[in-house]
Design a protein around this motif. Structure first.
Motif, PDB file in Angstrom:
ATOM      1  N   THR A 283       0.867  -1.172   0.000  1.00  0.00           N
ATOM      2  CA  THR A 283       0.000   0.000   0.000  1.00  0.00           C
ATOM      3  C   THR A 283       0.903   1.221   0.000  1.00  0.00           C
ATOM      4  OG1 THR A 283      -1.624  -1.254   1.265  1.00  0.00           O
ATOM      5  CG2 THR A 283      -1.878   1.142   1.258  1.00  0.00           C
TER       6      THR A 283
ATOM      7  N   VAL B 141      -3.864   7.779  -1.863  1.00  0.00           N
ATOM      8  CA  VAL B 141      -3.676   6.424  -1.349  1.00  0.00           C
ATOM      9  C   VAL B 141      -3.946   5.416  -2.454  1.00  0.00           C
ATOM     10  CG1 VAL B 141      -4.360   4.756   0.405  1.00  0.00           C
ATOM     11  CG2 VAL B 141      -4.535   7.201   0.896  1.00  0.00           C
ATOM     12  N   GLY B 142      -3.019   4.484  -2.627  1.00  0.00           N
ATOM     13  CA  GLY B 142      -3.188   3.422  -3.608  1.00  0.00           C
ATOM     14  C   GLY B 142      -2.588   2.125  -3.108  1.00  0.00           C
ATOM     15  N   SER B 143      -2.725   1.087  -3.899  1.00  0.00           N
ATOM     16  CA  SER B 143      -2.123  -0.201  -3.551  1.00  0.00           C
ATOM     17  C   SER B 143      -1.875  -1.000  -4.819  1.00  0.00           C
ATOM     18  CB  SER B 143      -3.036  -0.989  -2.597  1.00  0.00           C
ATOM     19  OG  SER B 143      -4.236  -1.354  -3.254  1.00  0.00           O
TER      20      SER B 143
ATOM     21  N   ARG C  90      -4.529  -5.927   2.532  1.00  0.00           N
ATOM     22  CA  ARG C  90      -5.265  -4.852   1.848  1.00  0.00           C
ATOM     23  C   ARG C  90      -5.521  -3.705   2.831  1.00  0.00           C
ATOM     24  NH1 ARG C  90      -7.979  -6.415  -3.008  1.00  0.00           N
ATOM     25  NH2 ARG C  90      -7.511  -8.565  -3.521  1.00  0.00           N
TER      26      ARG C  90
ATOM     27  N   GLU D 298      -5.443  -0.248   1.701  1.00  0.00           N
ATOM     28  CA  GLU D 298      -5.738   0.991   0.969  1.00  0.00           C
ATOM     29  C   GLU D 298      -6.943   1.737   1.545  1.00  0.00           C
ATOM     30  OE1 GLU D 298      -6.607   2.430  -3.633  1.00  0.00           O
ATOM     31  OE2 GLU D 298      -6.197   0.324  -3.213  1.00  0.00           O
TER      32      GLU D 298
ATOM     33  N   HIS E 262      -9.901   8.804  -2.162  1.00  0.00           N
ATOM     34  CA  HIS E 262      -8.556   8.356  -1.799  1.00  0.00           C
ATOM     35  C   HIS E 262      -7.562   9.504  -1.959  1.00  0.00           C
ATOM     36  CE1 HIS E 262      -8.917   3.690  -1.969  1.00  0.00           C
ATOM     37  NE2 HIS E 262      -9.927   4.250  -1.327  1.00  0.00           N
TER      38      HIS E 262
END
Length: 158
Positions: A18, A49-51, A94, A96, A126
């Protein structure tokens, strides 16, 4: 403080994880963000924010490239802004959406752009705005799984 925060400055990221892109906008921007439509971005800092569940290093390198096909909402913003720093936590967990919810509660951060980067989940957004550059350790302390967050080096020439 829940866990010790270790800053790792590395040239390559792990395979999954992440991340948060710390993005600087130097002048007011008006951009068309796909189906989200027209959006304004005042000068300041944005945290996206990402993953990536695989190929995290490739994803981060793609975000840093200036020339790329627009695929994600953030690609439009990055065409006119610059990444200052990338914070990431390796692992297949996970995080994110949990990170996005935590940033929504962080002092000094404002959710920006309803559904920006969150069209594939139930999060409001996000993307978060800060007028002044946020202190990384203060942001990290509010994130679930804050142990093991690192800094992926960003070249000034990018």
């Amino acid at each position: 403080m829940r866990g010790k925060i270790a800053v790792r400055e590395e040239g390559a990221a792990p395979d999954a994880g992440t991340y948060i892109l710390l993005i600087a906008v130097d002048q007011p921007l008006g951009l068309h963000i796909g189906r989200l439509g027209a959006m304004t971005f005042p000068p300041g800092y944005y945290l996206y924010v990402g993953s990536a569940l695989r190929n995290l290093g490739h994803r981060l390198a793609r975000h840093l490239r200036r020339e790329k096909r627009v695929h994600w909402h953030v690609d439009v913003l990055l065409g006119q802004a610059r990444i200052v720093e990338i914070w990431y936590r390796p692992g297949s967990e996970r995080l994110e959406c949990a990170w996005a919810r935590a940033l929504a509660q962080a002092p000094g951060l404002t959710p920006w752009g309803r559904r920006f980067g969150s069209s594939d989940c139930r999060c409001t957004t996000h993307l978060y705005y800060a007028e002044a550059r946020p202190e990384r350790e203060e942001v990290w302390r509010g994130l679930p799984g804050d142990e093991g967050i690192g800094v992926w080096g960003v070249s000034a020439s990018v």
